[in-house]
Enzyme design. Structure first.
Site, PDB file in Angstrom:
ATOM      1  N   ASP A 107       0.865  -1.168   0.000  1.00 40.90           N
ATOM      2  CA  ASP A 107       0.000   0.000   0.000  1.00 40.90           C
ATOM      3  C   ASP A 107       0.920   1.242   0.000  1.00 40.90           C
ATOM      4  O   ASP A 107       1.462   1.589  -1.043  1.00 40.90           O
ATOM      5  CB  ASP A 107      -0.876  -0.138   1.262  1.00 40.90           C
ATOM      6  CG  ASP A 107      -2.017   0.847   1.336  1.00 40.90           C
ATOM      7  OD1 ASP A 107      -2.769   0.958   0.376  1.00 40.90           O
ATOM      8  OD2 ASP A 107      -2.156   1.504   2.388  1.00 40.90           O
ATOM      9  N   SER A 108       1.154   1.855   1.142  1.00 41.44           N
ATOM     10  CA  SER A 108       2.075   3.003   1.184  1.00 41.44           C
ATOM     11  C   SER A 108       3.516   2.560   0.894  1.00 41.44           C
ATOM     12  O   SER A 108       4.324   3.342   0.421  1.00 41.44           O
ATOM     13  CB  SER A 108       2.031   3.675   2.562  1.00 41.44           C
ATOM     14  OG  SER A 108       2.633   2.844   3.524  1.00 41.44           O
ATOM     15  N   LEU A 112       7.076  -2.776   3.920  1.00 39.22           N
ATOM     16  CA  LEU A 112       8.071  -3.539   3.173  1.00 39.22           C
ATOM     17  C   LEU A 112       9.414  -2.818   3.093  1.00 39.22           C
ATOM     18  O   LEU A 112      10.461  -3.445   3.190  1.00 39.22           O
ATOM     19  CB  LEU A 112       7.562  -3.833   1.757  1.00 39.22           C
ATOM     20  CG  LEU A 112       7.308  -5.284   1.409  1.00 39.22           C
ATOM     21  CD1 LEU A 112       8.584  -6.103   1.478  1.00 39.22           C
ATOM     22  CD2 LEU A 112       6.319  -5.899   2.366  1.00 39.22           C
ATOM     23  N   LYS A 135      -1.191  -1.902  -4.622  1.00 42.06           N
ATOM     24  CA  LYS A 135      -2.018  -0.693  -4.732  1.00 42.06           C
ATOM     25  C   LYS A 135      -1.078   0.466  -5.023  1.00 42.06           C
ATOM     26  O   LYS A 135      -0.804   1.291  -4.150  1.00 42.06           O
ATOM     27  CB  LYS A 135      -2.676  -0.436  -3.368  1.00 42.06           C
ATOM     28  CG  LYS A 135      -4.133  -0.738  -3.258  1.00 42.06           C
ATOM     29  CD  LYS A 135      -4.655  -0.158  -1.942  1.00 42.06           C
ATOM     30  CE  LYS A 135      -5.526  -1.133  -1.208  1.00 42.06           C
ATOM     31  NZ  LYS A 135      -6.048  -0.591   0.064  1.00 42.06           N
TER      32      LYS A 135
HETATM   33  P1  IMP Z   1       1.892  -0.393   3.793  1.00 39.04           P
HETATM   34  O1  IMP Z   1       2.968  -0.318   4.835  1.00 39.04           O
HETATM   35  O2  IMP Z   1       1.066   0.870   3.743  1.00 39.04           O
HETATM   36  O3  IMP Z   1       2.388  -0.789   2.439  1.00 39.04           O
HETATM   37  O4  IMP Z   1       0.831  -1.419   4.327  1.00 39.04           O
HETATM   38  C1  IMP Z   1       0.849  -2.750   4.064  1.00 39.04           C
HETATM   39  C2  IMP Z   1      -0.041  -3.470   5.053  1.00 39.04           C
HETATM   40  O5  IMP Z   1      -1.285  -2.757   5.245  1.00 39.04           O
HETATM   41  C3  IMP Z   1      -0.426  -4.806   4.485  1.00 39.04           C
HETATM   42  O6  IMP Z   1       0.482  -5.793   4.888  1.00 39.04           O
HETATM   43  C4  IMP Z   1      -1.817  -5.009   5.063  1.00 39.04           C
HETATM   44  O7  IMP Z   1      -1.704  -5.626   6.337  1.00 39.04           O
HETATM   45  C5  IMP Z   1      -2.378  -3.623   5.269  1.00 39.04           C
HETATM   46  N1  IMP Z   1      -3.321  -3.251   4.174  1.00 39.04           N
HETATM   47  C6  IMP Z   1      -3.121  -2.329   3.213  1.00 39.04           C
HETATM   48  N2  IMP Z   1      -4.173  -2.208   2.390  1.00 39.04           N
HETATM   49  C7  IMP Z   1      -5.077  -3.110   2.838  1.00 39.04           C
HETATM   50  C8  IMP Z   1      -6.399  -3.496   2.393  1.00 39.04           C
HETATM   51  O8  IMP Z   1      -6.964  -2.990   1.402  1.00 39.04           O
HETATM   52  N3  IMP Z   1      -7.018  -4.457   3.141  1.00 39.04           N
HETATM   53  C9  IMP Z   1      -6.451  -5.044   4.232  1.00 39.04           C
HETATM   54  N4  IMP Z   1      -5.226  -4.724   4.673  1.00 39.04           N
HETATM   55  C10 IMP Z   1      -4.543  -3.762   3.984  1.00 39.04           C
END
Ligand code: IMP
Ligand code: MG
Length: 186
Positions: A107-108, A112, A135
């Site tokens: 997502d953001s 990772l 995303k």
């Molecule tokens: P990031 O650090 O923003 O890339 O977030 C990644 C984490 O956010 C993923 O491992 C998910 O646990 C959670 N996440 C992000 N988008 C979604 C979604 O649409 N549904 C459920 N969990 C999400």
């Protein structure tokens, strides 16, 4: 108790068959790319586990698996920040191993990218990312993705590892939440 997901399921975005067909393709690609190499999959708890298990079944070269759990702080449940903490760490040394990080969704990118930074310091032979969902429109920090199952729009999804308030990870498909119908418990 959370209500039945059917009350707020807007649509099924990726059904069971599409998921399994794509995972089989990814498994074949990974098997080719890592043939003859010491492959270690690192699965990110908890969401990544469902994908990891099916992916492992379609990778037909010898490989190992490890798990890591991460929690992020500083924002609401739906937003992660750069403030990421490892709550369960690897049990073996990854030096010289070909590490493939397996995640449910990027997502953001904060989660990772902090894992990558940390693992790179341990000198793996290589370090790549395999995510089921991407995303990309939400990205705040760059994450190099080698294998991606599906690019998706900015919608909140659940099922197949992805949770809504920790429920529904076991569903065999990826569904979209109708945020107008879902009322989180306080
Ligand atoms: P990031 O650090 O923003 O890339 O977030 C990644 C984490 O956010 C993923 O491992 C998910 O646990 C959670 N996440 C992000 N988008 C979604 C979604 O649409 N549904 C459920 N969990 C999400
Ligand atoms: Mg989550």
């Amino acid at each position: 108790m959370i209500e039945d997901y059917k009350n707020f399921l807007k649509e099924i975005l990726i059904d069971r068959v599409e998921l399994q067909e794509r995972i089989a393709e990814l498994g074949a690609e990974i098997s080719r790319d890592y043939a003859g190499k010491e492959l270690l999959m690192v699965s990110i708890l908890r969401g990544g586990v469902f994908f990891t298990v099916d992916l492992m079944k379609s990778v037909d070269i010898p490989h190992k698996v490890e798990f890591m759990a991460i929690s992020s702080y500083g924002a609401g449940v739906r937003e992660s920040t750069g403030d990421v903490r490892i709550t369960f760490d690897l049990q073996t040394n990854i030096r010289g191993k070909h590490v493939l990080l397996v995640e449910d969704i990027i997502d953001s990118g904060h989660t990772l990218s902090s894992v990558i930074e940390r693992l790179s310091a341990q000198h793996p032979a290589s370090l790549e990312v395999c995510t089921l969902l991407d995303k990309a429109s939400r990205r705040e920090v760059e994450v190099p993705i080698k294998y991606c199952g599906f690019d998706i729009e900015d919608k909140f999804v659940f099922g197949y590892g992805l949770d809504i308030d920790d429920y529904f990870r076991g569903l065999p498909f990826i569904g979209v939440v109708d945020l107008e119908k879902y009322v989180p418990e306080e």
